[in-house]
Design a protein around this motif. Structure first.
Motif, mmCIF file in Angstrom:
data_model
loop_
_atom_site.group_PDB
_atom_site.id
_atom_site.type_symbol
_atom_site.label_atom_id
_atom_site.label_comp_id
_atom_site.label_asym_id
_atom_site.label_seq_id
_atom_site.Cartn_x
_atom_site.Cartn_y
_atom_site.Cartn_z
ATOM 1 N N THR A 7 41.667 37.522 35.056
ATOM 2 C CA THR A 7 42.310 38.829 34.907
ATOM 3 C C THR A 7 41.978 39.376 33.526
ATOM 4 O O THR A 7 42.284 38.753 32.516
ATOM 5 C CB THR A 7 43.836 38.723 35.076
ATOM 6 N N LEU A 8 41.320 40.542 33.520
ATOM 7 C CA LEU A 8 40.892 41.165 32.269
ATOM 8 C C LEU A 8 41.526 42.545 32.126
ATOM 9 O O LEU A 8 41.945 43.163 33.104
ATOM 10 C CB LEU A 8 39.368 41.289 32.237
ATOM 11 N N LEU A 94 29.928 48.398 33.259
ATOM 12 C CA LEU A 94 29.942 49.718 33.892
ATOM 13 C C LEU A 94 31.308 50.135 34.393
ATOM 14 O O LEU A 94 31.602 51.321 34.487
ATOM 15 C CB LEU A 94 28.941 49.748 35.058
ATOM 16 N N ILE A 95 32.147 49.160 34.738
ATOM 17 C CA ILE A 95 33.448 49.516 35.304
ATOM 18 C C ILE A 95 34.595 49.127 34.386
ATOM 19 O O ILE A 95 35.543 49.886 34.193
ATOM 20 C CB ILE A 95 33.635 48.863 36.696
ATOM 21 N N GLY A 159 44.104 49.923 39.089
ATOM 22 C CA GLY A 159 43.847 51.034 38.174
ATOM 23 C C GLY A 159 44.902 51.247 37.122
ATOM 24 O O GLY A 159 44.889 52.262 36.430
ATOM 25 N N GLU A 160 45.789 50.281 36.944
ATOM 26 C CA GLU A 160 46.907 50.472 36.013
ATOM 27 C C GLU A 160 46.663 49.871 34.635
ATOM 28 O O GLU A 160 47.497 50.005 33.758
ATOM 29 C CB GLU A 160 48.182 49.864 36.610
ATOM 30 N N GLY A 161 45.584 49.150 34.449
ATOM 31 C CA GLY A 161 45.344 48.598 33.117
ATOM 32 C C GLY A 161 44.596 47.286 33.129
ATOM 33 O O GLY A 161 44.010 46.898 32.121
ATOM 34 N N THR A 162 44.631 46.558 34.255
ATOM 35 C CA THR A 162 43.908 45.294 34.333
ATOM 36 C C THR A 162 43.077 45.243 35.609
ATOM 37 O O THR A 162 43.291 46.025 36.532
ATOM 38 C CB THR A 162 44.876 44.093 34.332
ATOM 39 N N TYR A 163 42.132 44.328 35.639
ATOM 40 C CA TYR A 163 41.355 44.091 36.849
ATOM 41 C C TYR A 163 41.085 42.595 36.976
ATOM 42 O O TYR A 163 41.100 41.854 35.980
ATOM 43 C CB TYR A 163 40.045 44.879 36.840
ATOM 44 N N GLU A 164 40.861 42.171 38.204
ATOM 45 C CA GLU A 164 40.525 40.776 38.484
ATOM 46 C C GLU A 164 39.046 40.681 38.805
ATOM 47 O O GLU A 164 38.485 41.559 39.472
ATOM 48 C CB GLU A 164 41.340 40.249 39.671
ATOM 49 N N ILE A 165 38.407 39.590 38.348
ATOM 50 C CA ILE A 165 36.999 39.383 38.624
ATOM 51 C C ILE A 165 36.768 37.916 38.959
ATOM 52 O O ILE A 165 37.407 37.024 38.379
ATOM 53 C CB ILE A 165 36.134 39.846 37.422
#
Length: 638
Positions: A7-8, A94-95, A159-165
């Protein structure tokens, strides 16, 4: 088999941009699909290019395409491509972040000024338009594998502040973006993006000319009522402007023109051009055969369609076409613009201004070609669009010379056929320096004007200008081909000037001036409230008098136009010119010599002035008084 989920956090500037995209920038949420399809198209372009450069690249390019998939039960819409794909590093760059120089500073400026429109110049860069998905989705899942690599990647965020990769095995080359759609809410402008008709509509409007097929499966009923699943290609892929002109038929041009213009006629002229160099673009423009009904409507749409890499951006791009060419229809497809460049930035963009200048030159050049090759067809086009083309003489100083070559006007040379300025100059009399013209409400009024008398008697050609815009452009244009434009209703016109050395003619002129030396200043005083001067005329042969302006005076028609627009103007006094050979004027001179104090002479002066105003189609300052004076005079004469 997948790896550990990380989670970044989004970069701070990315979070700001996300908020702008979701809440401020887009008034039409439909464009999220345009953005995702555009990204997919870019990925297909890149794979095709890399496969040509690197023959060892393990990638299948036999059926490059974009697929749209809907799952009504799960409320998901997926945009899938088999293009270049992305690595984990690509996704993060890029994202997850915006690694573009100056972006943070621009976003800070947007935040300070509240100018959301300025942010649109960022949207459309690869990976940035992706954020528009969050306008309609509360969660987005991305699966991708880059060509030439084995490892795939899964990315997901609300789209609230973090993303999982996360690393994922077994993915095909390419990218799929799955939108977990928000509930339908008409108040928020959220349509049901799972409806097949809605998806077809969006693709047709924004992505119809994408070069790669956009496919979607749907349920179809056969003749017996049985339901089958069928895959359809939603876009035409027929970007005529991207094909060489030799490969496009006139029927295809006509069909495309009718599609974008809603005109049932074929276009009069087609302009197909390609510009290469530092700024590449293609343009396909059409000159209609007849003027649209709303050509002079204030609310009519203006400009041509703007595409970027075959992706529709805006329908009426005013920055690409001046208002006086508002009848031109067509498409401009730029290669190097941001997909969501705003109208404000377009107006300020140096490259766009250069494109506009070239488009204008091409359109005017096409009209000139028609004029040269087929005069009758050109005159028909001029009859449809000449009035708006003349507006360009007020708006576009750079194109003045080209526009003047196109101007056609009625003239006294031929009552049935308009003439060009070039043709007029070719017929000018020896020694004639000016191009003579007269403006008025209609041809009959102009032809019957007292100002025409001497010009007609001596065989001088006069242009007859009856469009309202004629009152303005002739004042702005100093000359054509070295010959000044001169109104025969303004300034001094000395057509009967004695030839040098003609002593008899000079003596006759001096005698007449002496004969009227007392009447002229008296009349100037008697009519001081209405005229600035009374003088003898060389314009008149049969009328008693006419009213003219000084060389720099505004014409009465133009004065009325400005007043109608609410502009306050000081009253313009004009000059009364008398025909020294007319019986009325000679009788007035004799009566004044016999009894300069006769009060009835002032009434005659008013009648002479009023008659001159009426003869040119002007307005009387006091119609009731003029009628009473005329009636009284007639009664006394019977």
């Amino acid at each position: 088999m997948g790896s550990t989920v990380e989670t970044l956090e989004f970069q701070a500037e990315t979070r700001q941009l996300l908020r702008l995209v979701i809440h401020s920038i887009y008034s039409n949420k439909d464009i999220f699909l345009r953005e995702l399809i555009s990204n997919a198209s870019d990925a297909l372009d890149k794979l095709r290019l890399e496969s040509l450069i690197d023959s060892g690249l393990d990638a299948d390019t036999s059926d490059l395409h974009i697929a749209l998939e809907v799952d009504p039960d799960a409320r998901t819409l997926t945009v899938r491509d088999n293009g270049i794909g992305m690595s984990r590093e690509d996704i993060v760059e890029l994202i997850g972040t915006i690694a573009k120089s100056g972006t943070a500073g621009l976003l800070e400026k947007i935040k300070e000024t509240g100018d959301a429109a300025a942010a649109q110049s960022l949207i459309g860069q690869f990976g940035v338009g992706f954020y528009s998905a969050f306008m309609v989705a509360d969660r987005v899942t991305l699966l991708t594998r880059r060509a030439g690599t084995e490892a795939g990647t899964r990315w997901e965020s609300d789209g609230e502040g973090t993303y999982e990769i996360q690393a994922v095995d077994g993915l095909p080359v390419g990218t799929s973006v799955t939108l977990h759609l928000k509930p339908v809410d008409g108040e928020d402008g959220l349509a049901d993006y799972l409806a097949e008709w809605k998806i077809r509509q969006i693709v047709k409007q924004y992505s119809d000319f994408i070069r790669w097929p956009i496919r979607m499966a749907g349920e179809r009923a056969d003749e017996e009522g049985a339901t089958t699943r069928q895959v359809d290609t939603l876009n035409s892929m027929k970007a005529l402007w991207a094909r060489p002109r030799a490969e496009v038929t006139e029927a295809e041009y006509t069909e495309f023109y009718q599609q974008i213009s809603h005109d049932w006629l074929a276009p009069a002229e087609t302009i197909h051009m390609r510009a290469e160099g530092t700024f590449e673009y293609e343009a396909l423009l059409f000159i209609p055969a007849q003027a649209p009904f709303d050509l002079f409507s204030r609310d009519a749409k203006r400009g041509v369609q703007l595409y970027v890499k075959r992706v529709f951006i805006m329908d009426d791009c005013e920055a690409l076409m001046p208002d006086y060419l508002r009848f031109v229809k067509g498409v401009v497809d730029a290669h190097d613009l941001s997909l969501n460049i705003s109208r404000e930035i377009l107006q300020q963009d140096r490259q766009i201004r250069a494109v506009r200048r070239r488009l204008v030159k091409k359109v005017l050049g096409a009209l000139k070609d028609v004029q040269t090759k087929d005069t009758e067809r050109y005159l028909k086009l001029w009859g449809q669009f000449g009035r708006v083309l003349k507006e360009g003489l007020l708006e576009d100083a750079d194109s003045t010379a080209a526009l003047l070559e196109l101007v056609s006007a009625a003239s006294t040379h031929d009552p049935e056929r308009p003439t060009t300025l070039r043709e007029y100059v070719g017929r000018m009399k020896d020694g004639q320096e000016a191009i003579y013209y007269l403006t008025g409400e209609d041809r009959a009024t102009v032809e019957n004007s007292p100002h025409m008398e001497a010009f007609a008697a001596q065989g001088y050609e006069v242009l007859i200008l009856t469009d309202p815009v004629d009152e303005v452009w002739v004042e702005r244009v100093p000359d054509f081909d070295g010959h000044r434009l001169q109104s025969i209703a303004k300034g001094q016109v000395d057509l009967d000037r004695p030839a040098e050395g003609d002593e008899a003619a000079e003596a006759e002129k001096a005698r007449r001036e002496q004969e009227f030396s007392a009447l002229l200043p008296w009349l100037t005083t008697a009519l001081s409230g209405q005229v600035k001067e009374v003088r003898l005329s060389s314009r008149l042969t049969t009328s008693a008098a006419c009213v003219v302006g000084d060389a720099q005076d505004m014409t009465p028609t133009l004065e009325k136009m400005y007043r109608a627009m609410g502009q306050e103007l000081p009253p313009v006094k004009r000059i009364l010119e008398l025909n020294p050979g007319h019986p009325l004027i000679t009788a007035l001179r004799a009566a004044h010599e016999a009894n300069p104090e006769d009060p009835s002479l002032a009434e005659v002066a008013e009648l002479v002035h009023g008659g001159a105003l009426l003869a040119e189609g002007g307005d009387l300052p006091d119609p009731a008084r003029f009628t009473r004076l005329l009636t009284d005079r007639l009664a006394r004469g019977l």
